[in-house]
Every structure is written in C-alpha cells, then in structure tokens.
Design an enzyme around this catalytic site. Structure first.
Site, PDB file in Angstrom:
ATOM      1  N   ASP A   1      49.964  34.469  43.843  1.00 37.44           N
ATOM      2  CA  ASP A   1      49.489  33.779  42.660  1.00 37.44           C
ATOM      3  C   ASP A   1      50.679  33.592  41.728  1.00 37.44           C
ATOM      4  O   ASP A   1      51.409  34.548  41.457  1.00 37.44           O
ATOM      5  CB  ASP A   1      48.429  34.655  41.969  1.00 37.44           C
ATOM      6  CG  ASP A   1      47.269  33.857  41.432  1.00 37.44           C
ATOM      7  OD1 ASP A   1      47.533  32.915  40.677  1.00 37.44           O
ATOM      8  OD2 ASP A   1      46.114  34.188  41.765  1.00 37.44           O
TER       9      ASP A   1
ATOM     10  N   ASP B   1      48.225  29.005  39.045  1.00 39.12           N
ATOM     11  CA  ASP B   1      47.170  29.200  38.055  1.00 39.12           C
ATOM     12  C   ASP B   1      47.119  28.026  37.078  1.00 39.12           C
ATOM     13  O   ASP B   1      48.162  27.521  36.641  1.00 39.12           O
ATOM     14  CB  ASP B   1      47.478  30.505  37.294  1.00 39.12           C
ATOM     15  CG  ASP B   1      46.325  30.994  36.447  1.00 39.12           C
ATOM     16  OD1 ASP B   1      45.312  31.412  37.015  1.00 39.12           O
ATOM     17  OD2 ASP B   1      46.442  30.954  35.205  1.00 39.12           O
TER      18      ASP B   1
ATOM     19  N   GLU C   1      45.344  25.371  41.108  1.00 41.51           N
ATOM     20  CA  GLU C   1      44.026  25.635  40.532  1.00 41.51           C
ATOM     21  C   GLU C   1      43.760  24.572  39.488  1.00 41.51           C
ATOM     22  O   GLU C   1      44.449  24.513  38.453  1.00 41.51           O
ATOM     23  CB  GLU C   1      43.962  27.027  39.885  1.00 41.51           C
ATOM     24  CG  GLU C   1      42.540  27.356  39.455  1.00 41.51           C
ATOM     25  CD  GLU C   1      42.425  28.260  38.246  1.00 41.51           C
ATOM     26  OE1 GLU C   1      41.346  28.843  38.034  1.00 41.51           O
ATOM     27  OE2 GLU C   1      43.399  28.376  37.480  1.00 41.51           O
TER      28      GLU C   1
ATOM     29  N   HIS D   1      37.379  34.646  42.113  1.00 43.71           N
ATOM     30  CA  HIS D   1      37.214  35.753  41.176  1.00 43.71           C
ATOM     31  C   HIS D   1      36.746  35.311  39.784  1.00 43.71           C
ATOM     32  O   HIS D   1      36.568  36.159  38.912  1.00 43.71           O
ATOM     33  CB  HIS D   1      38.548  36.500  41.060  1.00 43.71           C
ATOM     34  CG  HIS D   1      39.622  35.621  40.493  1.00 43.71           C
ATOM     35  ND1 HIS D   1      40.110  34.512  41.162  1.00 43.71           N
ATOM     36  CD2 HIS D   1      40.276  35.657  39.316  1.00 43.71           C
ATOM     37  CE1 HIS D   1      41.016  33.923  40.416  1.00 43.71           C
ATOM     38  NE2 HIS D   1      41.143  34.599  39.286  1.00 43.71           N
ATOM     39  N   ASP D   2      36.569  34.027  39.584  1.00 45.33           N
ATOM     40  CA  ASP D   2      36.110  33.531  38.282  1.00 45.33           C
ATOM     41  C   ASP D   2      34.666  33.035  38.316  1.00 45.33           C
ATOM     42  O   ASP D   2      34.134  32.623  37.279  1.00 45.33           O
ATOM     43  CB  ASP D   2      36.992  32.357  37.825  1.00 45.33           C
ATOM     44  CG  ASP D   2      38.428  32.778  37.569  1.00 45.33           C
ATOM     45  OD1 ASP D   2      38.640  33.919  37.116  1.00 45.33           O
ATOM     46  OD2 ASP D   2      39.336  31.962  37.824  1.00 45.33           O
TER      47      ASP D   2
HETATM   48  C1  NOJ Z   1      42.618  31.211  35.975  1.00 44.24           C
HETATM   49  C2  NOJ Z   1      42.394  32.501  36.669  1.00 44.24           C
HETATM   50  O1  NOJ Z   1      41.769  32.264  37.899  1.00 44.24           O
HETATM   51  C3  NOJ Z   1      41.580  33.377  35.746  1.00 44.24           C
HETATM   52  O2  NOJ Z   1      41.148  34.541  36.379  1.00 44.24           O
HETATM   53  C4  NOJ Z   1      42.414  33.675  34.536  1.00 44.24           C
HETATM   54  O3  NOJ Z   1      41.646  34.413  33.619  1.00 44.24           O
HETATM   55  C5  NOJ Z   1      42.905  32.402  33.874  1.00 44.24           C
HETATM   56  N1  NOJ Z   1      43.408  31.463  34.812  1.00 44.24           N
HETATM   57  C6  NOJ Z   1      44.022  32.695  32.919  1.00 44.24           C
HETATM   58  O4  NOJ Z   1      45.178  32.998  33.629  1.00 44.24           O
END
Ligand code: NOJ
Length: 535
Positions: free
Chosen positions: A103, A205, A268, A329-330
C-alpha cells in the site's frame, strides 16, 4: 474492448488477496497481527489458490488511522516487525510463485512525519510548501469550505504559525502538496526504495485526491445529501478531488514503475465509471488497475449488475484490463450485505468475471461483520461520527483460523474482538467440509486458474432479469463456460434463447449438481449459481 493479444501479465491472469495486517495473524502475543504471522500463513494462501498478496500499510505510524497515517515511508512499524522480517516475507512470497503488492499512501502523511514536523515549525521552513497551508480569511474563519472525509472541516488551525493546513482525512493526516516537485521526487524515491527490494506493485491510496484546485475554490453543495450520510457528502468535492492535473502525477508514478520489469499499480478511486476510466491514462500510461468498486456499491440486483458489467466493459479503453472487488477494509463484508447463501453466488460472480479479482481476507470463509460494542470502537471514522454507524471495525476483525482460543489469531488479547462464532466458522473446520465457503473458493480459484476462458477469455452477456444473470466466457481454442447465477432467494428458470447452449455443470454453489448435463430450460434453486462447461 476485449481480446487479449499478447501473453497475459501476472496481474492480469492472477487473483489478488488483501491482507489487513493487524488482523491476519499475530506471532508475538501482543494481540496485533504482524509480518512473521503472515509468513506462517503463506502456505495457506498458496493452497487457497490466490496469486498475489496486497498488504494494507505496514510502515511506522502513530496508528491514528491504523497505518494510513505514515510517519516513515521506508521502514516497518515495530508492531508489524522489522525490515529484515519484510525481506524474509518478500523472499518467501516469491519462492512460492506469489507476488507482493504494498500500500502506498502518497496523498497525506502522519502529522508525526519529519516532513510535516519540519513544515509546521515555521512559515519559512524549507518544507513549508510540502503541505497545503492557507491564511485564515479576514474574519479568522477557514480558508474555504472543504470538508474532511472523517467529519468536520478539512482545515486545522496551527497556533504556532497562524495558518490552516488541509487534511482530507484526520487532522493527524495532513495532505501533501503534490504541486511541489520536491514532494513528487520524494515520493518517487519511496517507490524506488521498495521496487529495488523487489516489491511487485503498489495499491495507491486515494489516488483521486492527490492534487487539488490551485485556486482552492469552494466545493458546491450536494443536492442529493441526506442526513444519514457522512457529513463529507454535504458537498460535491469537485475542487478538492479528481483534478485534471492528477493524471500527470499518475503518469510520472507510472514512469517510475516502468523502469522495473512487470511492476504494477492499482489506484484506489471511488468515482463514477466514466471518470474512473480516465485513470487508465492516455495510451494506457496510467494505473494498470483503477479499482472498480461497482460490486460494492450497486444494489444486489441481477439486472442492475448485468447492466453495470456491460457498461464497464463498453467503457474500458483500448488495452485497459478490467478488475472487480467484493470487499475491502473500508466496506461492509459481502456476507453481511447479501447473506451467507448469496455470498456464495457473489464469490462465483467475482471469480468468473473478466478481469483481476481482489478477495478480501476472511471473505473466503464467509466472515461476517462483527458487532463491536460502542465502547470498543477503534476506527476514527466511527468515533468521529458516532450517530451514523460508519465504523469500519466490523469488517476488520481478526481472521478465524482454528478452534484454539481467539481462533488461533493471537495468544494475547486481540486488538478487536472476534466473531462470536469463531469456533464454528474457521479455516480448520471449513477445510474439512467440502461444502464450506472455503472449499467453494478453493474449487473456484482452481477452476479459474486452470481454464483459459475463465482466466483471460472474452465476456459475453447472455441474459438478465429480476433474479438471474447469465454470461459466457470464451477464449479461442478453449472450452467455453456459461455462468448462470440466481441473485435472488427464490427458485427460478433460465431458458436460453440459443438452444445450442448445453453442457455439463463444472462447478456449482450446491455440489450435488456438479457433473449433471444441462440444456434447454435450467432450473435454479434460490441462491444458486453454476458454471457450465459448454459442449
Ligand atoms: C483509504 C483507505 O482505504 C482508508 O482505510 C483510509 O482511512 C483512507 N484512505 C485514508 O488514508
């Protein structure tokens, strides 16, 4: 755009598995997963049949956002291990013929990163311009109306230097100023550091956040905002994200990667698909895979999903390789969204669509979102907006390995509680059950990796209605496959218009059906999906 002419690259024909390192496997009893823990589980991953591992951030971090707040891009947080542990892990991953994706978080650092400490030390600091500093308006108020994704204003006042700095996420995650060439060079050096070690790629990210309007204009209100939504959604982030100049940055990152053979970059990007496609870059010189999150966002409706697949296929630029994601994970876990039985159909969909799938750890055993009592909530997004049920903790709970205490995840106290059913739902139990979600995943992955049509073949839509969807995957000179998926809980029929669509069921959510010959009208049970090898 279909038809792959040249030999497929590893990230096109492979399957990515996302590990959230805190929650995968603890090796030292501190209740937090680590690199030696992951090392212990590599044989499991190999046997599962995935081909690449993406690790959420493992760098030194105050962990305000659990690693997405990086204080040093070129080291490993002691919670996770050491650089030597990392080198061992990378070697062992490669020895098993797998790939490793890290990442990369280029949009922001931790407020404890030496760059930010320097930047905030004075207005004349040589690194002042590495971050986004702005004066207050004459009445003392914030520079513009930009909001933080995690709630509240995106601007934080710095008492010492009497300016605001911008943070798209926590105030402990200041955004870098990517218009500054020195910032660009510093991040390219970070990439080279890991590429030199042999890392196979990066998941980048919030790629669409990286550069902002240089006039810092106010974002307009979002007419679609509703009170249950995160406060960030009150505005449309048209000046703070997805700026035209971001593509120059992505191209430059790509140029760094291209100095090394066969490396790749996933972006992402949460954007509508027309905008998403631009991240493939001009002449394909952008992200190799701009993450396609449609399956996370669409209602679980066969017709809508089938239409979205067609639109996505139709919009892909020449040479652009598709990809699909069911969880991360989000986001809430797929099993919690669609139910245990339908999650099996979802797995069949993910692993038979054209393009690289990403499997989120634990989804292969059907892990569900775990209810976390309010007083145990860890996720800043949940803590900052307690009335909105936005905590991401439920989808981040420890992996359920076996019947030992804490499901074999840790001998200590796990950082987040485990699912209550972990003694029943775990890798060990499911390994012995040929009908389990894990066994289904193994069989699906093996079939996909064995069959060129499923791995690389074209996607041909066949049919969709309120409950079911059907499509063919085909590669020249190889057996063709017809997928028939019932996305509803009720039985239904599939009557292909083309009577020549006959074959043998190669794999189904209910194993009893495998090996049966089907043709004419196919009857499907509720929550049933099948892969038919066509005659
Ligand atoms: C995206 C990530 O997937 C998430 O987990 C994170 O909180 C935010 N970006 C900030 O980096």
């Amino acid at each position: 755009m279909q038809e792959q002419q040249t030999k497929p690259l590893w990230w096109q024909e492979g399957v990515i598995y996302q590990i959230y390192p805190r929650s995968f496997q603890d090796s030292n009893g501190d209740g937090i997963g680590d690199l030696p823990g992951i090392l212990k589980r590599l044989d499991y991953l190999k046997e599962l049949g995935i081909t690449a591992v993406w690790l959420s951030p493992i760098y030194p971090s105050p962990m305000d956002d659990f690693g997405y707040d990086i204080a040093d891009y070129q080291n490993i947080d002691p919670l996770f291990g050491t650089l030597a542990d990392f080198d061992t892990l990378l070697t062992e991953v490669h020895q098993r013929g797998l790939k490793l994706i890290l990442d990369l978080v280029p949009n922001h650092t931790s407020d404890q990163h030496p760059w930010f400490l320097e930047s905030r030390s004075s207005r004349t600091s040589p690194k002042r311009d590495w971050y986004l500093w702005r004066d207050a308006l004459p009445d003392g108020s914030v520079s513009n109306n930009w909001l933080s994704v995690f709630g509240g204003s995106g601007w934080e006042w710095d008492e010492t230097t009497q300016q605001y700095y911008y943070h798209a996420f926590l105030k402990e995650q200041p955004d870098l100023n990517w218009r500054n060439p020195a910032v660009q060079q510093a991040m390219f050096d970070v990439m080279r550091f890991w590429l030199e070690k042999g890392v196979d790629g990066f998941r980048v990210d919030v790629m669409w956040h990286m550069i902002k309007d240089d006039l810092f204009r106010d974002n307009p209100p979002n007419p679609g905002y509703q009170p249950h939504m995160a406060t960030y959604e009150q505005l449309l982030p048209v000046f703070s994200t997805d700026q035209p100049d971001v593509h120059d940055l992505v191209l430059k990152m790509r140029e760094v990667l291209d100095q090394y053979p066969e490396r790749m970059m996933i972006g992402e990007i949460y954007l509508p698909i027309h905008q998403l496609m631009t991240y493939y870059g001009i002449d394909g010189k952008g992200a190799h895979l701009p993450f396609n999150f449609q399956l996370l966002q669409l209602p679980w409706d066969a017709r809508q999903i089938a239409t979205a697949i067609d639109q996505y296929e139709g919009l892909l630029p020449a040479g652009g390789w598709p990809n699909w994601v069911l969880g991360n994970h989000d986001q809430p876990r797929i099993t919690s969204r669609v139910g245990r039985d339908q999650a099996r159909v979802a797995a069949l969909l993910l692993l038979t669509l054209r393009g690289t799938p990403t499997v989120y750890y634990g989804d292969e055993i059907g892990m569900r979102d775990v209810p976390i009592p309010l007083e145990e909530v860890q996720d800043p997004q949940g803590l900052n907006m307690p009335d909105k049920n936005l905590s991401r903790d439920p989808a981040r709970t420890p992996m359920q390995w076996d019947q030992q205490p804490n499901a074999g995840f840790t001998t200590g106290k796990p950082w987040l509680r485990l699912a209550g059913n972990h003694a029943r739902e775990n890798v060990q139990v499911q390994n012995e059950d040929p009908d389990s979600m894990l066994s289904l995943h193994k069989r699906l992955l093996a079939l996909r990796q064995r069959e060129p049509s499923l791995r690389m073949g074209d996607y041909v839509p066949v049919y969709a209605d309120n409950s079911l969807m059907a499509y063919i995957r085909q590669a020249n000179g190889h057996p063709r496959f017809l997928m028939v998926l019932n996305l509803s809980h009720r039985p239904t029929y599939f009557k292909p218009k083309d009577p020549s669509l006959k074959g043998v069921i190669a794999l189904a959510t209910s194993r009893e059906r495998e090996g049966n010959t089907v043709g004419g009208t196919i009857t499907l049970g509720g929550d049933e999906g099948m892969i038919i090898r066509l005659d």
